[in-house]
Write an enzyme that holds these catalytic residues in place. Structure first.
Site, PDB file in Angstrom:
ATOM      1  N   LYS A  89     -16.224  86.314 110.156  1.00 52.06           N
ATOM      2  CA  LYS A  89     -17.164  87.251 109.512  1.00 52.06           C
ATOM      3  C   LYS A  89     -18.117  86.577 108.531  1.00 52.06           C
ATOM      4  O   LYS A  89     -18.552  87.164 107.548  1.00 52.06           O
ATOM      5  CB  LYS A  89     -16.403  88.399 108.799  1.00 52.06           C
ATOM      6  CG  LYS A  89     -15.504  89.142 109.723  1.00 52.06           C
ATOM      7  CD  LYS A  89     -16.252  89.799 110.844  1.00 52.06           C
ATOM      8  CE  LYS A  89     -15.416  89.918 112.086  1.00 52.06           C
ATOM      9  NZ  LYS A  89     -16.222  90.102 113.293  1.00 52.06           N
ATOM     10  N   GLY A  91     -20.891  85.005 109.732  1.00 51.83           N
ATOM     11  CA  GLY A  91     -22.180  84.852 110.429  1.00 51.83           C
ATOM     12  C   GLY A  91     -22.062  84.125 111.761  1.00 51.83           C
ATOM     13  O   GLY A  91     -23.060  83.581 112.251  1.00 51.83           O
ATOM     14  N   THR A  93     -21.794  85.211 114.837  1.00 51.80           N
ATOM     15  CA  THR A  93     -22.651  85.751 115.900  1.00 51.80           C
ATOM     16  C   THR A  93     -24.080  85.235 115.746  1.00 51.80           C
ATOM     17  O   THR A  93     -24.724  84.823 116.717  1.00 51.80           O
ATOM     18  CB  THR A  93     -22.658  87.299 115.802  1.00 51.80           C
ATOM     19  OG1 THR A  93     -21.316  87.744 115.678  1.00 51.80           O
ATOM     20  CG2 THR A  93     -23.312  87.933 116.992  1.00 51.80           C
ATOM     21  N   HIS A 151     -13.067  78.974 114.801  1.00 51.10           N
ATOM     22  CA  HIS A 151     -12.714  79.333 113.426  1.00 51.10           C
ATOM     23  C   HIS A 151     -11.677  78.340 112.886  1.00 51.10           C
ATOM     24  O   HIS A 151     -11.168  78.536 111.766  1.00 51.10           O
ATOM     25  CB  HIS A 151     -12.087  80.731 113.368  1.00 51.10           C
ATOM     26  CG  HIS A 151     -13.044  81.863 113.657  1.00 51.10           C
ATOM     27  ND1 HIS A 151     -14.320  81.906 113.162  1.00 51.10           N
ATOM     28  CD2 HIS A 151     -12.887  83.009 114.377  1.00 51.10           C
ATOM     29  CE1 HIS A 151     -14.918  83.028 113.566  1.00 51.10           C
ATOM     30  NE2 HIS A 151     -14.068  83.709 114.302  1.00 51.10           N
TER      31      HIS A 151
END
Ligand code: PAP
Length: 433
Positions: A89, A91, A93, A151
């Site tokens: 979460k 950024g 994308t 991640h």
């Protein structure tokens, strides 16, 4: 294979190439052995119904731990490949879309770009999902360079990945937390599996978990620091970006990204952008920039805009001067708008600044309106969230609408303490917007 991968080409080819029976059996054995190992790891149900397992000092979503092990032993990128890294979460994308559009800008036109028919996650796969199909993907079929995303914390990256260029994007933990909370809460809300059993996430409870370092790919601060320190040590290998700064000036970040990826924007591409910027400063043209920036709009819209200026200018003079001003300051732009209005296909570098085109294509407002990203249905069997859940608000400082001042101060204090002496700080992005 447990599920069919949904990635765009060429990544889909990694699963399609024929496999000998013995390879399939080998993969099955590999994944089974990982499953045995994961069963011994400490588990947390603090984000129930999602569970996390403690693996090599980080909390990893249980369903992705075997994939992490597979990445560590079997991910063999080439040194030319590029790895995008984010804490969830932060950024992901956006970074995927920008990198993909930049690296492949000479291959696609704006009107038929893969980002208009695929989600950014299909265009650039997350390794933890890519390796979660109980088969080791065959990377040999991929072109060079290829972009991957992950991640994984720096300390969990396999040695093989350390020769690649790494782009790290971080975000103020308050916004990252709020974004994660909404994302998971939405996943629960739209999941038939969980709907009947769960009320949704309890914000204050998961806030405690996040603050204690128990959330996906966390502790958050260790994740950021791992890449921050590496970017100081080897800036040529790790490019470190911040979401808040990227939001302020996406174009200059895109230039740095392109340079780092080994595909800097050419003089010709840059010249177009400079010309466009000069054009944007023109007050006359400013008034009709809105229709101009949307490629779907036509010359008629621009003329309509001049109609709206009638209150301040006589109708005819305003219209004629406006059209004349636009023509002399940006005849190429006018031509472009006209060609778009006629539905003519346009190549990247035909008339416009490429940097700006990419920034616009990948902007939150644009991507959110792309049909494939509006999809509200995920695939829960494959644990794929609805594409629309990746496009919530795209704002800096939205935490202010969900966290109490006490919560914000607590997270800020932890962040200050954890990052102390590192040279990294989120203080400037903490100002209440
Ligand atoms: P991931 O790590 O699970 O892949 P990621 O893309 O990092 O998700 O997180 C989504 C966040 O990025 C959302 O933030 P929000 O909840 O605060 O709104 C989403 O809105 C934001 N986002 C997605 N696309 C863009 C974009 N093109 N520009 C800016 N922000 C974006």
């Amino acid at each position: 294979m447990a599920s069919q991968p949904y990635y765009a080409a060429p990544y889909s080819l990694c699963f399609l190439s024929p496999r000998a029976q013995q390879d399939l059996e080998r993969d099955e054995q590999i994944y089974s052995s990982y499953e045995k190992l994961t069963s011994q790891l400490p588990i947390s149900h603090g984000w129930s119904p999602f569970s996390l397992q403690h693996y090599q000092s980080f909390w990893i979503p249980s369903r992705l731990v075997t994939a992490c092990m597979a990445i560590q032993s079997h991910f063999n990128p080439r040194p030319s490949d590029i790895i995008l890294v984010t804490s969830p979460k932060s950024g992901t994308t956006w970074l995927k879309a920008l990198s993909f559009a930049t690296l492949h800008r000479r291959s696609f036109s704006l009107s038929s770009h893969p980002l208009l028919t695929n989600t950014p996650h299909q265009c650039v796969p997350l390794l933890e999902r890519f390796y979660s199909h109980r088969t080791i993907p065959n990377l040999n079929v991929l072109p060079s360079p290829t972009i991957f995303a992950t991640h994984l914390p720096f300390s969990l990256l396999p040695q093989s990945a350390l020769g690649c260029r790494i782009v790290y994007l971080c975000r103020d933990p308050k916004d990252a937390f709020v974004s994660l909370y909404h994302f998971l809460d939405r996943c629960i809300g739209s999941s038939a599996e969980h709907k009947s059993t769960t009320q949704g996430l309890d914000l204050s409870k998961v806030f405690q978990m996040f603050s204690r370092g128990t959330s996906a790919f966390a502790p958050f601060w260790d994740h950021v620091l791992g890449y921050w320190k590496e970017s100081l040590k080897s800036p040529e290998m790790v490019l470190f970006f911040r979401y808040e700064e990227m939001m302020e000036d996406p174009a200059s970040h895109l230039r740095r990204l392109a340079e780092f990826m080994g595909c800097p924007f050419s003089m010709e591409e840059e010249r177009d952008t400079t010309r466009k910027q000069a054009h944007q400063q023109n007050p006359f043209v400013k008034s009709c920039l809105k229709p101009y920036t949307n490629p779907k709009n036509s010359i008629e819209r621009i003329i309509l805009k001049f109609h709206l200026k009638e209150n301040r200018q006589p109708r005819v003079v305003g219209r004629v001067l406006g059209a004349f001003g636009l023509l002399i300051t940006d005849s190429c732009g006018l031509l472009r708008v006209w060609s778009d209005g006629c539905g003519l296909p346009k190549a990247w570098s035909e008339f416009d600044g490429v940097v700006e085109d990419i920034v616009k294509l990948c902007s939150f407002d644009n991507l959110r309106e792309v049909e494939v990203n509006k999809d509200n249905k995920g695939n829960f069997e494959e644990r794929r969230p609805p594409p629309s859940s990746f496009f919530r608000k795209g704002k800096v400082g939205d935490w202010v609408n969900y966290l109490s001042m006490e919560m914000a101060e607590k997270l800020d204090a932890i962040t200050k303490e954890k990052l102390h002496g590192s040279g990294l700080s989120f203080e400037s992005s903490s100002v209440v917007p």
